[in-house]
Design an enzyme around this catalytic site. Structure first.
Site, PDB file in Angstrom:
ATOM      1  N   ASP A 198      39.723  36.310  32.978  1.00  0.00           N
ATOM      2  CA  ASP A 198      38.715  35.786  33.894  1.00  0.00           C
ATOM      3  C   ASP A 198      38.875  36.383  35.296  1.00  0.00           C
ATOM      4  OD1 ASP A 198      36.617  33.694  34.512  1.00  0.00           O
ATOM      5  OD2 ASP A 198      38.194  33.062  35.901  1.00  0.00           O
ATOM      6  N   GLU A 240      36.432  40.200  32.276  1.00  0.00           N
ATOM      7  CA  GLU A 240      35.234  39.701  32.923  1.00  0.00           C
ATOM      8  C   GLU A 240      35.228  40.298  34.325  1.00  0.00           C
ATOM      9  OE1 GLU A 240      33.022  35.889  34.877  1.00  0.00           O
ATOM     10  OE2 GLU A 240      35.159  36.304  35.092  1.00  0.00           O
TER      11      GLU A 240
END
Length: 528
Positions: A198, A240
């Protein structure tokens, strides 16, 4: 070919998927009960949104322990049982790991904020000067006015790229790097097949930069990759990183950094092309997408758990997209649109299928978002991005078959409106109907898996066709597929210069030579 280059990924919010213990929240027991469905659908790899302990202010992206399971989801043993069941069915499982920040409830931050001389003070980024790093953009424009937040306990400010309840870790501290490596090793030792990393562009801060994609970030990610290669071969890392394709190339490195990156810029351009009936945005972004190393892959998607981000488009295109797809201002969030695929398509089955056809035939590994395979809707009455994270609709049963709780204690209300309500729109109904959207998406998945050359075959545009034709060849020594798409609300005839007999893979009795007709928003996959 590495498994990740040709996998069908399924993004799954555990809290929303299936409640196995009747408390109104999805959990690992519930997921195990639905694994046969995912196997039937054709899923190769499940991607779980954060499952760690968390106050759930941001659905687990505010992690308060990198080791524990959130008690709502079960115990660590529940996770292990689930992982074994996933592997027994020949599927894989990756988990989210939140590298950039923690919750302000994490013990590290609680200790860091206690005093300026705390042993963990340097686990986070503190300052007296809020003009520091002023070139860094604010990501959550609708809720945050600064990337600095004040802490009264020491009278200083701490750095955060997302919510102020999510302080950023200080990766200039070697101990922070060591702790993150330890957490990565912990989950790999348990047997996970990899991670979705993330918010990785923001790990380091440097004055005079926008604090994104810094060389130090790549140095650390290469350390993580070396650990995986040396000790856990066959596992993968997915980034991401909402960046332009050329800015993502360092994340692949020479095939020695991350295995996969989400291709964020292609996603809004698929919607733009459909709205305008003009292929130009899609062809333009692929023309500006560099070649990636052979052992790497793009992850492509139509929707996910966040807003449909419009960061990677011009201001003019953003205004167009907002006006076209989000005339209701409640649907707008930050620089994006907080709606699911089916509502964005006006619940037009032709458009929903067309978008999936593009997803499955363009380069990259497709990532599905739970519920989109049945055309689930959303709930704009819920705050933030919660409207696209409602309970999975399994059947026309109380609580949509998601939970057997005797109360209304669901983490979020099920959708009950006349169009998207669970009474009509659910998995059971669509599994029983061979002509349903679910069966067509499943058919696309299985055909995509059979034609493995679609994973990395060359993309060659079909030229001399109208702007409303988004059509191309996918070529490789293993096979060839002609993919035709009509972006317009009127019939389209496409001339195929190579006048060989072509067969529609969805309807093998249909043969074409020289010309192919497409209905409004129609598509065809044609083979020799």
């Amino acid at each position: 070919m590495d498994w990740h280059t040709n996998a069908i990924f399924y993004e799954l919010y555990l809290r929303a998927f299936n409640d196995g213990n009747g408390d109104g929240h999805g959990d690992f027991t519930g997921l195990r009960q639905r694994l046969d469905y995912l196997q039937w659908l054709g899923v190769d790899c499940i991607w779980l949104l954060p499952i760690n302990q968390s106050p759930l202010k941001d659905d687990g992206y505010d992690v308060s322990s990198y080791y524990g399971i959130h008690p709502t989801y079960g115990q660590l043993e529940d996770f292990m049982m689930t992982l074994d069941e996933v592997h027994r069915r020949g599927m894989k499982l990756i988990v989210d790991i939140v590298m950039n920040h923690t919750s302000d409830q994490h013990p590290w931050f609680q200790e860091s904020r206690r005093a300026k001389d705390s042993p963990l003070r340097d686990f986070y980024v503190w300052t007296d000067d809020t003009d520091k790093y002023k070139e860094a953009r604010i990501i959550f424009l609708d809720t945050e006015r600064s990337n600095w937040a004040y802490s009264a306990s020491t009278g200083q400010y701490y750095w955060h790229r997302f919510y102020s309840s999510q302080p950023d870790l200080n990766y200039d501290n070697p101990k922070v790097q060591e702790e993150m490596i330890r957490a990565v090793r912990f989950w790999l030792d348990l047997g996970v097949d990899g991670f979705r990393l993330d918010a990785v562009p923001y790990l380091f801060e440097r004055e005079g930069t926008n604090n994104e994609n810094l060389p130090e970030t790549h140095e650390f990610l290469k350390k993580v990759r070396k650990l995986v290669d040396d000790e856990y071969p066959g596992r993968m890392l997915l980034a991401e990183a909402n960046q332009w394709p050329q800015d993502l190339m360092p994340y692949f490195g020479a095939g020695d950094e991350l295995h996969m990156c989400f291709h964020f810029p292609i996603m809004p351009r698929l919607y733009m092309a459909l709205a305008k009936g003009d292929r130009t945005p899609v062809r333009g972004i692929w023309a500006n997408t560099p070649e990636i190393p052979e052992n790497c892959q793009w992850a492509t998607f139509l929707r996910n758990h966040d807003e449909l981000t419009l960061e990677m488009v011009t201001e003019e295109d953003r205004q167009f997209m907002w006006e076209y797809y989000a005339p209701d201002h409640r649907a707008r969030l930050n620089l994006g649109i907080r709606r699911r695929l089916a509502p964005l398509m006006g619940n037009d089955r032709r458009k929903i299928e067309l978008m999936h056809s593009l997803l499955f035939t363009m380069p990259g590994a497709p990532v599905l978002y739970y519920g989109d395979e049945i055309g689930m809707g959303d709930d704009l009455n819920l705050p933030d991005r919660n409207g696209v994270r409602t309970p999975m609709q399994w059947a026309d049963e109380p609580h949509a078959g998601f939970s057997n709780t005797q109360s209304d204690a669901l983490y979020a209300p099920v959708i009950r409106d006349p169009i998207y309500g669970f009474q009509n729109l659910n998995v059971a109904n669509q599994q029983a109907d061979s002509g349903s959207l679910l069966h067509r998406i499943r058919e696309m998945i299985h055909l995509r898996k059979e034609m493995s050359f679609l994973a990395q075959g060359r993309l060659t545009w079909l030229e001399d066709t109208p702007l409303s034709s988004l059509s191309y060849w996918r070529n490789s020594p293993e096979g060839r597929l002609l993919c035709l798409h009509n972006l317009a609300d009127e019939p389209l005839t496409i001339s195929v210069p190579e006048c060989e007999l072509l067969t529609d893979v969805f309807a093998p009795d249909e043969k074409f030579v020289a010309e192919v007709s497409l209905p409004p928003y129609g598509y065809r996959w044609l083979r020799y």
